[in-house]
Scaffold this motif. Structure first.
Motif: not given
Length: 395
Positions: A12-28
Motif C-alpha cells: 500500500k505504501g509503494w504500489f510500484g514495488g508491488w507491481m514490480y514484484m508481480q511483473n518479475l514473477v510473471r516474466a520469469l
C-alpha cells in the motif's frame, strides 16, 4: 533446477514495488528459463490477496506463506541481522524451500548468509534529493544500500541511469552491476472497446490527459496543476485526471496542499484529483487517454511510463535522464516549466476509438519483445549468481 526466492516488495505504501514484484514473477514464468523455479514468499497477512493467489498458477512458480515475511516482521529484523550477520528467520524459510539464490530488495540477508543474493535497488533518490529525507532516514537508507551491495553476488538495476549512480555513489559495486529494464505485461488488460466502455461508465470525458502517480511530493503534481491553471486562463477545456493512493510520510498534508493549489489557481475545471481507484480503471484510463503525463522530479524506471509504452499511449514526460532512456520518443518538458507542459497538453491530439485499437495492435509485439528481454536478462543474472556460489563452495 535453480530455485530463486522473491520476497514481498512494496504494498500500500509503494504500489510500484508491488507491481514490480508481480511483473518479475510473471516474466520469469513466461520466459524461456526452464531451469529456474521462482518461489514467492509472502506473509500470512497478504497471502490471501487475489493477485498473489493467481501467481501460484504460473509455470515453474510457487507461493509460500511464512510468518517471517509479514510486513511488521520484515521491518523488525534489520538490527538483529546486522548484529549477528544472518537474517535467521528469512534464511530459515529459504533453506526449508531449498532456495539457491534470493532477490534482496532492501531485505538484508546478512554478511554471513549462506545463500547468494541479488540486490535490487530501484533508485538513489536520497542522494539526488537529500532534502526529502530526515537525517536518520537518509543514513538508514544509505547504510542499507552499502550493506546490500557489500554482500550481494550481483546488483540489479532497472536503468543505465541508475547504474551510473550506483557506480558513482558506491564504487564497491564495480564489476557486479547488471541492468535489467523491467517490462509490463498487458495481455490481460482490456481491449480498446472494453476500456472505452469503462470510461463512459465512469463518466470520464473522451478528451483527457492521465497522471497516474502516487501522492508523493517528488512526483511534482504541483507543476501539472500550474499547467492546468494556464490552460484554464487560455479557455481550454482539456482536463488532467490524476489518480494515486498512499501518503508521503515526509509531507502528510500533501493531498490537502494540492487541493488548496487547485482552488487558489483556478484550475478546478482543468485538473481533477481522483485519488485511489481500482487498477482496472487505471488500465482503462491508460488505454483511453490522449496522453500519459509524468511530471516527476525523480524516477528510477517508471512503472506508469512503462505501462503507457506497452499500450502505445503518447507520453508527456519531465525532462529526466532516465525518462529519455526509457522513452526517447516522448514529448519532454522541464520540471519547473508549467508553460511548456501546458503547450504540450494543448497540442496532444485527441484519440478516437479506431486510433486506439490500431495503437494497441501495433504495440503488442514490441511489448512482448521487451518482456522477453527482461526475463532473459534476469535469468542470466540468477544463473551467474548461482554458478558463482557453486564455484566458491568447490574452492
Amino acid at each position: 533446477m535453480i530455485t530463486f526466492a522473491v520476497p514481498p516488495i512494496g504494498g500500500k505504501g509503494w504500489f510500484g514495488g508491488w507491481m514490480y514484484m508481480q511483473n518479475l514473477v510473471r516474466a520469469l514464468a513466461g520466459g524461456d528459463a526452464t531451469d529456474i523455479e521462482t518461489v514467492l514468499f509472502i506473509g500470512p497477512d497478504r497471502f490471501e490477496n487475489p493477485e498473489i493467489r493467481l501467481l501460484a498458477d504460473l509455470p515453474r512458480t510457487r507461493v509460500v506463506s511464512d510468518p517471517a515475511f509479514d510486513e511488521t516482521g520484515l521491518r523488525c529484523n534489520v538490527g538483529w541481522t546486522l548484529a549477528t550477520g544472518r537474517n535467521a528467520a528469512v534464511l530459515g524459510a529459504y533453506n526449508r524451500e531449498k532456495v539457491d539464490v534470493a532477490l534482496d530488495p532492501a531485505l538484508y540477508l546478512g554478511w554471513r548468509s549462506e545463500i547468494p543474493s541479488i540486490a535490487w535497488i530501484p533508485d538513489f533518490q536520497h542522494r539526488h534529493m537529500p532534502h526529502m529525507f530526515s537525517r536518520g532516514a537518509y543514513w538508514k537508507r544509505d547504510l542499507g544500500f552499502r550493506a546490500q551491495i557489500g554482500s550481494a553476488a550481483a546488483v540489479m538495476l532497472s536503468s543505465e541511469d541508475a547504474e551510473r549512480d550506483c557506480l558513482e555513489f558506491y564504487p564497491a559495486a564495480k564489476g557486479r552491476t547488471e541492468v535489467a529494464r523491467f517490462a509490463v505485461p498487458v495481455s490481460d488488460w482490456p481491449d480498446a472497446d472494453a476500456a472505452w466502455a469503462r470510461l463512459r461508465q465512469e463518466g470520464i470525458p473522451e478528451d483527457f490527459i492521465f497522471l497516474p502517480n502516487q501522492l508523493w511530493q517528488h512526483k511534482n503534481h504541483g507543476l501539472a496543476i500550474a499547467a492546468a491553471a494556464l490552460l484554464a486562463r487560455r479557455g481550454s477545456r482539456r482536463i488532467i485526471l490524476a489518480t494515486g493512493h498512499g501518503h508521503d510520510p515526509r509531507f502528510p498534508d500533501y493531498p490537502d496542499a494540492l487541493k488548496a493549489q487547485i482552488r487558489a489557481s483556478g484550475a478546478e475545471a482543468n485538473f481533477r484529483l481522483m485519488g485511489s481507484v481500482d487498477h482496472a480503471l487505471v488500465q482503462a484510463m491508460m488505454i483511453g487517454a490522449n496522453a500519459l503525463l509524468n511530471s516527476s522530479r525523480f524516477e528510477g524506471w517508471s512503472t506508469t511510463v512503462e505501462e503507457g509504452k506497452s499500450v502505445a499511449t503518447p507520453l508527456l514526460l519531465s525532462d529526466l535522464r532516465v525518462h529519455r532512456e526509457q522513452a526517447p520518443d516522448a514529448v519532454f518538458f522541464g520540471t519547473d516549466d508549467a508553460e511548456a507542459l501546458a503547450n504540450a497538453i494543448d497540442v496532444a491530439a485527441p484519440r478516437s476509438l479506431a486510433s486506439i485499437r490500431a495503437s494497441l495492435k501495433s504495440a503488442a509485439s514490441a511489448g512482448v519483445t521487451r518482456q522477453s528481454e527482461f526475463a532473459a536478462k534476469v535469468a542470466q543474472i540468477i544463473r551467474k549468481a548461482a554458478h558463482g556460489a557453486l564455484e566458491r563452495r568447490a574452492l
